[in-house]
Motif scaffolding. Structure first.
Motif, PDB file in Angstrom:
ATOM      1  N   LYS A  96      23.540   0.297  34.406  1.00  0.00           N
ATOM      2  CA  LYS A  96      22.618   1.437  34.377  1.00  0.00           C
ATOM      3  C   LYS A  96      23.094   2.496  33.373  1.00  0.00           C
ATOM      4  N   GLY A  97      24.391   2.784  33.418  1.00  0.00           N
ATOM      5  CA  GLY A  97      24.951   3.776  32.496  1.00  0.00           C
ATOM      6  C   GLY A  97      24.746   3.359  31.051  1.00  0.00           C
ATOM      7  N   LEU A  98      24.984   2.077  30.786  1.00  0.00           N
ATOM      8  CA  LEU A  98      24.850   1.555  29.416  1.00  0.00           C
ATOM      9  C   LEU A  98      23.388   1.588  28.962  1.00  0.00           C
ATOM     10  N   SER A  99      22.512   1.226  29.897  1.00  0.00           N
ATOM     11  CA  SER A  99      21.081   1.212  29.594  1.00  0.00           C
ATOM     12  C   SER A  99      20.597   2.608  29.195  1.00  0.00           C
ATOM     13  N   VAL A 100      21.061   3.620  29.937  1.00  0.00           N
ATOM     14  CA  VAL A 100      20.650   4.998  29.637  1.00  0.00           C
ATOM     15  C   VAL A 100      21.261   5.448  28.314  1.00  0.00           C
ATOM     16  N   SER A 101      22.556   5.199  28.159  1.00  0.00           N
ATOM     17  CA  SER A 101      23.220   5.741  26.970  1.00  0.00           C
ATOM     18  C   SER A 101      22.756   5.063  25.686  1.00  0.00           C
ATOM     19  N   LEU A 102      22.414   3.773  25.745  1.00  0.00           N
ATOM     20  CA  LEU A 102      21.979   3.088  24.516  1.00  0.00           C
ATOM     21  C   LEU A 102      20.451   3.034  24.400  1.00  0.00           C
ATOM     22  N   ASN A 103      19.794   3.499  25.466  1.00  0.00           N
ATOM     23  CA  ASN A 103      18.332   3.462  25.512  1.00  0.00           C
ATOM     24  C   ASN A 103      17.791   2.038  25.323  1.00  0.00           C
ATOM     25  N   ILE A 104      18.353   1.113  26.109  1.00  0.00           N
ATOM     26  CA  ILE A 104      17.897  -0.286  26.068  1.00  0.00           C
ATOM     27  C   ILE A 104      17.493  -0.708  27.478  1.00  0.00           C
ATOM     28  N   PRO A 105      16.603  -1.692  27.616  1.00  0.00           N
ATOM     29  CA  PRO A 105      16.169  -2.102  28.959  1.00  0.00           C
ATOM     30  C   PRO A 105      17.261  -2.838  29.740  1.00  0.00           C
ATOM     31  N   MET A 106      17.084  -2.843  31.070  1.00  0.00           N
ATOM     32  CA  MET A 106      17.996  -3.575  31.962  1.00  0.00           C
ATOM     33  C   MET A 106      17.281  -4.819  32.484  1.00  0.00           C
ATOM     34  N   ILE A 107      18.069  -5.871  32.678  1.00  0.00           N
ATOM     35  CA  ILE A 107      17.504  -7.112  33.216  1.00  0.00           C
ATOM     36  C   ILE A 107      18.354  -7.520  34.412  1.00  0.00           C
ATOM     37  N   GLU A 108      17.730  -7.659  35.574  1.00  0.00           N
ATOM     38  CA  GLU A 108      18.490  -8.060  36.766  1.00  0.00           C
ATOM     39  C   GLU A 108      18.587  -9.584  36.817  1.00  0.00           C
ATOM     40  N   ILE A 109      19.759 -10.065  37.210  1.00  0.00           N
ATOM     41  CA  ILE A 109      19.981 -11.515  37.212  1.00  0.00           C
ATOM     42  C   ILE A 109      20.385 -11.983  38.601  1.00  0.00           C
ATOM     43  N   ASN A 110      19.735 -13.076  39.028  1.00  0.00           N
ATOM     44  CA  ASN A 110      20.153 -13.750  40.262  1.00  0.00           C
ATOM     45  C   ASN A 110      21.314 -14.680  39.886  1.00  0.00           C
ATOM     46  N   HIS A 111      22.429 -14.496  40.560  1.00  0.00           N
ATOM     47  CA  HIS A 111      23.652 -15.244  40.256  1.00  0.00           C
ATOM     48  C   HIS A 111      23.430 -16.766  40.295  1.00  0.00           C
ATOM     49  N   LEU A 112      22.597 -17.211  41.220  1.00  0.00           N
ATOM     50  CA  LEU A 112      22.388 -18.657  41.378  1.00  0.00           C
ATOM     51  C   LEU A 112      21.534 -19.208  40.232  1.00  0.00           C
ATOM     52  N   GLN A 113      20.519 -18.446  39.837  1.00  0.00           N
ATOM     53  CA  GLN A 113      19.710 -18.853  38.684  1.00  0.00           C
ATOM     54  C   GLN A 113      20.608 -18.929  37.441  1.00  0.00           C
ATOM     55  N   ALA A 114      21.540 -17.982  37.349  1.00  0.00           N
ATOM     56  CA  ALA A 114      22.448 -17.963  36.193  1.00  0.00           C
ATOM     57  C   ALA A 114      23.332 -19.214  36.162  1.00  0.00           C
ATOM     58  N   HIS A 115      23.829 -19.637  37.333  1.00  0.00           N
ATOM     59  CA  HIS A 115      24.642 -20.867  37.378  1.00  0.00           C
ATOM     60  C   HIS A 115      23.831 -22.047  36.819  1.00  0.00           C
ATOM     61  N   VAL A 116      22.555 -22.111  37.175  1.00  0.00           N
ATOM     62  CA  VAL A 116      21.707 -23.219  36.707  1.00  0.00           C
ATOM     63  C   VAL A 116      21.490 -23.118  35.195  1.00  0.00           C
ATOM     64  N   LEU A 117      21.192 -21.907  34.716  1.00  0.00           N
ATOM     65  CA  LEU A 117      20.876 -21.757  33.285  1.00  0.00           C
ATOM     66  C   LEU A 117      22.124 -21.794  32.400  1.00  0.00           C
ATOM     67  N   ALA A 118      23.298 -21.876  33.008  1.00  0.00           N
ATOM     68  CA  ALA A 118      24.535 -22.046  32.223  1.00  0.00           C
ATOM     69  C   ALA A 118      24.413 -23.283  31.325  1.00  0.00           C
ATOM     70  N   HIS A 119      23.578 -24.233  31.739  1.00  0.00           N
ATOM     71  CA  HIS A 119      23.373 -25.448  30.929  1.00  0.00           C
ATOM     72  C   HIS A 119      22.719 -25.164  29.583  1.00  0.00           C
ATOM     73  N   PHE A 120      22.149 -23.977  29.427  1.00  0.00           N
ATOM     74  CA  PHE A 120      21.430 -23.666  28.183  1.00  0.00           C
ATOM     75  C   PHE A 120      22.260 -22.822  27.221  1.00  0.00           C
ATOM     76  N   ILE A 121      23.515 -22.501  27.611  1.00  0.00           N
ATOM     77  CA  ILE A 121      24.366 -21.721  26.710  1.00  0.00           C
ATOM     78  C   ILE A 121      24.708 -22.594  25.499  1.00  0.00           C
ATOM     79  N   LYS A 122      24.471 -22.052  24.324  1.00  0.00           N
ATOM     80  CA  LYS A 122      24.863 -22.779  23.115  1.00  0.00           C
ATOM     81  C   LYS A 122      26.132 -22.131  22.590  1.00  0.00           C
ATOM     82  N   GLU A 123      27.133 -22.936  22.283  1.00  0.00           N
ATOM     83  CA  GLU A 123      28.350 -22.363  21.694  1.00  0.00           C
ATOM     84  C   GLU A 123      28.244 -22.303  20.174  1.00  0.00           C
TER      85      GLU A 123
END
Ligand code: KG4
Length: 339
Positions: A96-123
């Motif tokens: 929240k602090g970063l979002s306000v100070s940089l004036n950028i949007p925040m995105i909430e993440i469900n931890h479990l959805q993130a574990h699943v989408l880890a398969h899409f990380i490209k190195e």
């Protein structure tokens, strides 16, 4: 225009931050907390305090290693839950602090959805290992055991889940009664490699559908130890390897039976595994074996993406950003899975 997401993960005992640009990971910094080792488990209050100490240097390091300036960030994605409330609050408040100070949007993440989408990380931009939709994902961690039907990045259905303990919990609790320390899963895995998986038989659940249950196995393991220790006080010491091998084989058998049933019923051959327990070598072998036997195309994550990390948060944030899924400033963390 490129999309650059800063991810923040603080759901349990790892403080992590990552920068992902257009799906490609530029950095992924993780500070683990050794303070819990002496207690045989994560102490929530200590975890929260350690996150407070770690969060600023970890985020700064993630931005530095990415080689970008913070003004280039498009949005900040943070784990909103599930997890430990005191830990989640640190990441959420920082976002929240970063979002306000940089004036950028925040995105909430469900931890479990993130574990699943880890398969899409490209190195690297050339990485091409991602599953295609729809696929099934076996999500196995310390707190969850679920079979998820993944229709799209932001469209997932939990079709089965544990009605009591998680698979990781079964490993950890059985390891604890054998005096193997915490977390016990990796130790059980190591000892299992030297043991006989057929030495002992433990009970398996008989529940309908795709749901799991591990509490019966835990009780059956405990009763075996209790009975055998009466005959021989050194029973555990003498049979550690065989106990671990038999326990591991039973957990894997339970997990794969339901996953096989789901894959067959839904006629899906694209199957992934995610979460901390996917580091288990026996489970990885079982996936490879199913690929051969049933023609599955299996997706097994790199070790570094199986445990908690912010790269999975940032990649999920990236796909939510593309869908313009932002969250308001009054978003509060949640500790348990919301249904
Ligand atoms: O996903 P994770 O890091 O934490 C949660 O968010 O729950 O998973 C941690 C779990 C612990 O239960 C740990 O014992 C288990 O994953 N684990 C393993 C192995 N490595 C970690 N279980 C079995 N074999 C392993 N090699």
């Amino acid at each position: 225009m490129s999309v650059t997401i800063l991810g923040i993960e603080s759901s349990c005992d790892d403080t992590s931050s990552s920068v992902i640009r257009d799906g490609v990971m530029l950095s992924n910094v993780i500070a683990s907390q050794a303070v819990h080792e002496a207690y045989g488990g994560v102490v929530p209050e200590l975890a929260s305090r350690a996150h407070q100490q770690n969060i600023i240097p970890v985020v700064a390091e993630a931005i530095k290693r990415a080689g970008i300036d913070k003004s280039e960030l498009s949005a900040v994605a943070f784990t909103r839950g599930p997890g430990l409330m005191g830990s989640l609050l640190v990441g959420t408040s920082f976002a929240k602090g970063l979002s306000v100070s940089l004036n950028i949007p925040m995105i909430e993440i469900n931890h479990l959805q993130a574990h699943v989408l880890a398969h899409f990380i490209k190195e690297t931009p050339e990485d091409d290992h991602a599953p295609s939709f729809p696929f099934l994902c076996l999500l196995v961690s310390g707190g969850n055991s679920q079979i998820i039907k993944v229709n799209a990045y932001n469209d997932m259905e939990v079709i089965g889940q544990t009605i009591d303990d998680a698979a990781g919990e079964a490993f950890d609790k059985c390891a604890k009664v054998m005096g193997l320390g915490y977390p016990g899963g990796p130790v059980v895995n190591r000892l299992a490699n030297e043991g006989n998986p057929n030495a002992f038989t433990f009970s398996k659940p008989h529940i309908p559908g795709y749901d799991y249950s591990f509490s019966g196995l835990k009780t059956s393991f405990l009763y075996t130890l209790r009975d055998k220790l009466q005959e021989d006080p050194d029973f555990i010491e003498k049979n550690k390897q065989d106990l671990c091998a038999s326990l591991q084989a039973t957990v894997i058998d339970i997990l794969m039976n339901k996953l096989r049933k789901a894959a067959k019923d839904l006629n899906i051959k694209e199957v992934a595994v995610a979460g901390g327990v996917s580091a288990n070598s026996g489970l990885r072998d079982a996936f490879l074996d199913h690929a051969k036997r049933f023609g599955w195309k299996v997706h097994i994550p790199k070790f570094s993406f199986t445990t908690d990390n912010a790269a999975m948060v940032a990649i999920t944030g990236y796909y939510k950003y593309l869908d313009q899924q932002f969250c308001p400033m009054d978003a509060v963390p949640f500790s348990r899975v919301l249904n």
